[in-house]
Every structure is written in C-alpha cells, then in structure tokens.
Scaffold this active site. Structure first.
Site, short mmCIF file in Angstrom:
data_model
loop_
_atom_site.label_atom_id
_atom_site.label_comp_id
_atom_site.label_asym_id
_atom_site.label_seq_id
_atom_site.Cartn_x
_atom_site.Cartn_y
_atom_site.Cartn_z
N CYS A 122 33.43 44.07 42.82
CA CYS A 122 32.17 43.75 43.50
C CYS A 122 32.24 43.99 45.01
O CYS A 122 31.20 44.03 45.68
CB CYS A 122 31.78 42.31 43.21
SG CYS A 122 31.66 41.95 41.44
N HIS A 250 27.22 40.23 48.34
CA HIS A 250 27.25 40.60 46.92
C HIS A 250 26.41 39.61 46.14
O HIS A 250 26.52 38.39 46.31
CB HIS A 250 28.69 40.61 46.43
CG HIS A 250 28.81 40.58 44.94
ND1 HIS A 250 28.14 41.46 44.12
CD2 HIS A 250 29.50 39.74 44.11
CE1 HIS A 250 28.41 41.19 42.87
NE2 HIS A 250 29.22 40.15 42.83
N ASN A 280 23.60 40.56 38.57
CA ASN A 280 24.84 40.91 39.27
C ASN A 280 25.25 42.32 38.86
O ASN A 280 25.66 42.54 37.72
CB ASN A 280 25.92 39.89 38.92
CG ASN A 280 27.26 40.17 39.60
OD1 ASN A 280 27.57 41.30 39.96
ND2 ASN A 280 28.06 39.13 39.74
#
Length: 324
Positions: A122, A250, A280
């Site tokens: 990520c 993120h 996500n």
C-alpha cells in the site's frame, strides 16, 4: 532500438499530470451482505466504506494501469516518446513474470523505456514517486510515468469478512518531470521505512492462499506510528501542516485515516476520504484519491499536499507534493 538518457541532472522533480481508472462494477455493502455475514451498518461503522469497484474477471492489473497511465500521459502534453521510465507499483499481479510495467509501456506506445514493477504494497505509489523524483534529479530519466494499479479482489477470499469488505480494484497514475530552472522542487524529500517485525500481520502465505490481515494489530500500528512520519515529511519539505491544501493518506480504513489526520492536526475537510466509494485499493489508493480531488477542484493547483502510504511489509512512505 532506442536508448534514453543520460540527461542533465535536475534541481528537482514535479508531478505534471494525473490520471485515474475505476472498473465499472460497483459493489455495495448490501451486495456483500448477501454473500457473507455482515451488513451495511456494520461495514460503515468499522471501515467507513459504502461501495467499492471490482475489476471484471478478464481485467488485469496491466489493463487498469494502461487506462490510468494513458489519462495521465494525455494530460501531460507530452508524447509517449518523451517518457524514459515507467514504474508500476503493485502487489497483486497474477504472476511475477513478466512484469506489468514493460507491457504497459508498450501498450501506451512508449518505446524502450526503463520499466520495472515495485512492490511496497500500500506504500508502493509513494515509494515509486520517490524513485521517479530521484531518477530525474540524478539525470537517469527526464520524464517518468508512475502508476499504482491493483486487482486486490484476485487475492481476497470472498467469504472472509475481515478482508472482503475492505479491498477493491483500481489504478492511479502520475507523469513526473523536472522543475524549471530556479523553481523549488515539486516533490519533497521522502520519509520512508519499514517495520519488518510486523511483516506477518498482513500476508499471502503462499501461491495457493488468500490474503489475510490481523486488523486490530494493523489499526494500532497505523494510528500510533504514522502521524510522526507524516509530520517529518512536512518538516523536511519546509511546509507547515497548517499550510497543506490536502492530506492524502493511503485509503486503508476511514477510522484509521481520520485518527491520523486528527493527531497530525489536519482539518477533516482537507482529508482525502476516497475510501468511502472506492474501498482499499492498496498502491492505487493515493494517486486515485489525489487525481479525483484534483478533478473535482477540491485542491488548488500549485498548493502543497501531503501523501502518506503504509501497509504490508510493514512499509511506509510520505512526501509533500505540489498539486499539478
């Protein structure tokens, strides 16, 4: 065959343009509740997601990277021949060989660039952006296409409530180039690192496994250790937190990013909350969120924005950028 570089070292690098791509398949919380023990209220209260996008069965990481990268390239005013390096940040390709970046470059008409994939999960886009800026400053590239692209749904167990409600698919991209003589850098110094002692908290154990994560451990780690990293990136760039036009972390979990923003002192209205309707998307989440904010006019061109990536590894990276 053509060869790029070497180029004159540049005083700094900047983001010239952005691009994003989301698959067409919208998956709501109610859709998930029909296949796993959950509900719209349960998902919203824990991770803040209302809907997310899933790639089609034949849609690949490279396909999405081409879409986002093509938009960024079109918005840059450059031709494919101007791009010297292509970096695709991803952790979700179907196979490690061949890499996605060379194929993406070819499909975009970029001839013989340097091309590599980067896996910092990520945090991948922030890592790749730092590498692009350093390459430009060193003179090994003049223009770099940086893409974060993920098909996380290929690695998620659709019956695992701890992951299937969170992860989704998409891509975001940036064209990066040198600043003009006398201009300050448009990509600030990166603050990055890792916590390898926690690497097992998010993992895919082997090639026949789905991804799992220890949600509470990740939550505690992110909410207690990331705001000093973000603050240090501002300090290194010489930018006060109060001067930020946007904080683009993120998009891990709405509760996580709101907690980091509070501890950093960023007002809620300046926090990117793309996760609400994108989920996500790992390394795609930072460029996707930034590109959508710019596209909506939520941030002013020329203003400073703080990027923060963190996730599996556990890897993290932060830098201040000038909004294109």
């Amino acid at each position: 065959m053509t060869f790029s570089g070497p180029f004159a070292p540049a005083a700094g690098a900047r983001i010239i343009s952005l691009g994003d791509y989301q698959p067409g398949n919208v998956v709501t919380n109610d859709d998930l509740a029909a296949q796993v023990d959950t509900s719209d209220e349960w998902i919203r209260s824990r991770v803040g997601i209302i809907s997310r996008r899933y790639a089609g069965p034949d849609e690949t990481v490279a396909d999405m990277a081409v879409e986002a990268g093509g938009k960024a390239l079109a918005g840059s005013g450059l031709s494919p021949a101007d791009i010297d390096l292509v970096i695709v940040a991803t952790c979700s390709t179907e196979a490690p060989i061949p890499n996605a970046s060379a194929a993406v470059a070819y499909r975009l008409g970029i001839v013989a660039p340097g091309a590599y994939d980067l896996n910092a999960a990520c945090a991948g886009f922030c890592y790749a952006l730092a590498n692009a800026a350093d390459s430009i400053r060193a003179g090994t590239a003049r223009y770099v296409l940086v893409i974060g692209s993920e098909k996380m749904t290929a690695w998620i167990d659709p019956t695992d409530r701890s992951t299937c409600i969170i992860f989704a698919d998409g891509a975001g991209a940036a064209v990066v180039g040198p600043v003009a003589d006398g201009e300050p850098p448009g990509i600030g110094p990166v603050v990055w690192g890792s916590a390898g002692d926690m690497a097992a908290k998010i993992a895919i154990p082997n090639r026949n496994s789905y991804m799992y994560q220890e949600g509470q451990a990740v939550f505690r780690w992110a909410t207690t250790t990331m705001h000093p990293i973000a603050a240090q990136a501002c300090e290194r760039a010489g930018v006060a937190v109060s001067d930020l036009s946007a904080f683009v972390p993120h998009q891990a979990n709405l509760r996580i990013i709101e907690a980091i923003a509070r501890r950093l002192g960023v007002p809620r209205e300046r926090l990117a909350d793309d996760i609400v309707h994108t989920g996500n998307t790992s390394s795609a989440s930072v460029p996707l969120a930034l590109s959508r904010m710019v596209g909506r006019g939520d941030v002013k061109a020329g203003s400073p924005a703080l990027l923060l990536g963190f996730g599996a590894g556990m890897c993290y990276a932060a830098q201040v950028v000038t909004v294109p």
